[in-house]
Write a protein that holds these residues in place. Structure first.
Motif, PDB file in Angstrom:
ATOM      1  N   GLY A  85      78.685  25.473 -24.944  1.00 51.92           N
ATOM      2  CA  GLY A  85      79.715  24.525 -25.346  1.00 51.92           C
ATOM      3  C   GLY A  85      80.837  25.139 -26.156  1.00 51.92           C
ATOM      4  N   HIS A  86      80.739  26.429 -26.494  1.00 52.36           N
ATOM      5  CA  HIS A  86      81.793  27.085 -27.264  1.00 52.36           C
ATOM      6  C   HIS A  86      82.805  27.707 -26.303  1.00 52.36           C
ATOM      7  N   ASP A  87      84.064  27.588 -26.632  1.00 53.50           N
ATOM      8  CA  ASP A  87      85.119  28.228 -25.863  1.00 53.50           C
ATOM      9  C   ASP A  87      85.838  29.207 -26.773  1.00 53.50           C
ATOM     10  N   MET A  88      86.027  30.412 -26.290  1.00 50.94           N
ATOM     11  CA  MET A  88      86.719  31.434 -27.065  1.00 50.94           C
ATOM     12  C   MET A  88      87.432  32.356 -26.101  1.00 50.94           C
ATOM     13  N   PRO A  89      88.276  33.240 -26.612  1.00 48.50           N
ATOM     14  CA  PRO A  89      88.917  34.196 -25.707  1.00 48.50           C
ATOM     15  C   PRO A  89      87.869  34.922 -24.863  1.00 48.50           C
ATOM     16  N   GLY A  90      88.155  35.045 -23.589  1.00 49.39           N
ATOM     17  CA  GLY A  90      87.219  35.721 -22.694  1.00 49.39           C
ATOM     18  C   GLY A  90      86.257  34.791 -21.994  1.00 49.39           C
ATOM     19  N   MET A  91      86.215  33.532 -22.402  1.00 51.08           N
ATOM     20  CA  MET A  91      85.339  32.552 -21.759  1.00 51.08           C
ATOM     21  C   MET A  91      86.180  31.569 -20.958  1.00 51.08           C
ATOM     22  N   VAL A  92      85.878  31.447 -19.686  1.00 54.91           N
ATOM     23  CA  VAL A  92      86.585  30.498 -18.834  1.00 54.91           C
ATOM     24  C   VAL A  92      86.036  29.103 -19.123  1.00 54.91           C
ATOM     25  N   THR A  93      86.931  28.161 -19.413  1.00 51.61           N
ATOM     26  CA  THR A  93      86.497  26.798 -19.707  1.00 51.61           C
ATOM     27  C   THR A  93      86.220  26.043 -18.408  1.00 51.61           C
ATOM     28  N   ALA A  94      85.588  24.894 -18.533  1.00 54.27           N
ATOM     29  CA  ALA A  94      85.323  24.057 -17.362  1.00 54.27           C
ATOM     30  C   ALA A  94      86.625  23.624 -16.699  1.00 54.27           C
TER      31      ALA A  94
END
Length: 196
Positions: free
Chosen positions: A119-128
């Motif tokens: 559930g965490h979004d940060m740089p480098g993580m593609v969001t839903a």
């Protein structure tokens, strides 16, 4: 002067990177809290201990990779460009191998199997939402989105792997971090020469 603890260094990297419980918000001035690693120094079956930085880095690396792989899996259906298809296959193969190594190391450390970054979004993580946009795109628009997400993932992966190299202690984890830095740096350089 007190030296920072191993976890403090990685926590600072995560905090600056924006790991938090909600979606990314460029207007937010208060950085989100950083979740503490699930375990502290953990002896392994082989007797080599993992420190909190090792555990936190392995958990974050696994979470970031799990978000990238579905993006790479879209490439064959979204572009006919052979260079991009080959690149996506090679990056996915490397990332899957890194993910397997990270999961084995987490198991060896007896770390919890749950993902503390769920559930965490940060740089480098593609969001839903970003994944939905990628699924709706094809051709050049898809490649522009893909290049941006891949670059963000690789840059952040290299950044946190370098933090692990500075503050981690477990030899196999440090070896994986070195491999992530090496391959990630090479892959970032390749992106500069790919057709867009």
């Amino acid at each position: 002067m007190r030296q920072p603890t191993a976890f403090t260094v990685l926590a600072a990297v995560l905090l600056l990177g924006g790991c938090g419980a909600g979606p990314r918000d460029a207007a937010s001035t208060t950085p989100p809290p950083v979740p503490a690693p699930a375990v502290t120094t953990a002896p392994t079956r082989t007797g080599t201990a993992f420190n909190p930085t090792d555990i936190a880095w392995l958990q974050l690396t696994a979470a970031m990779t799990e978000r990238l792989l579905p993006v790479l899996d879209l490439v064959p259906a979204r572009t006919t460009d052979p260079v991009w298809r080959r690149t996506a296959t090679e990056v996915a193969t490397t990332r899957r191998a890194d993910l397997d190594r990270a999961r084995r190391l987490l198991a060896d450390a007896a770390a919890p199997t749950t993902n503390p970054h769920e559930g965490h979004d940060m740089p480098g993580m593609v969001t839903a939402q970003e994944l939905t946009a990628l699924r709706a795109a094809s051709g050049k628009p898809f490649l522009r989105l893909l290049a941006g997400h891949l670059r963000a993932h690789l840059a952040q992966s290299v950044r946190i792997a370098e933090a692990e190299q500075q503050s981690g202690v477990q030899p196999a984890t440090l070896a994986l971090a070195a491999a992530v830095v090496r391959t990630g740096t090479d892959e970032l350089a390749r992106l500069d020469h790919l057709p867009g």
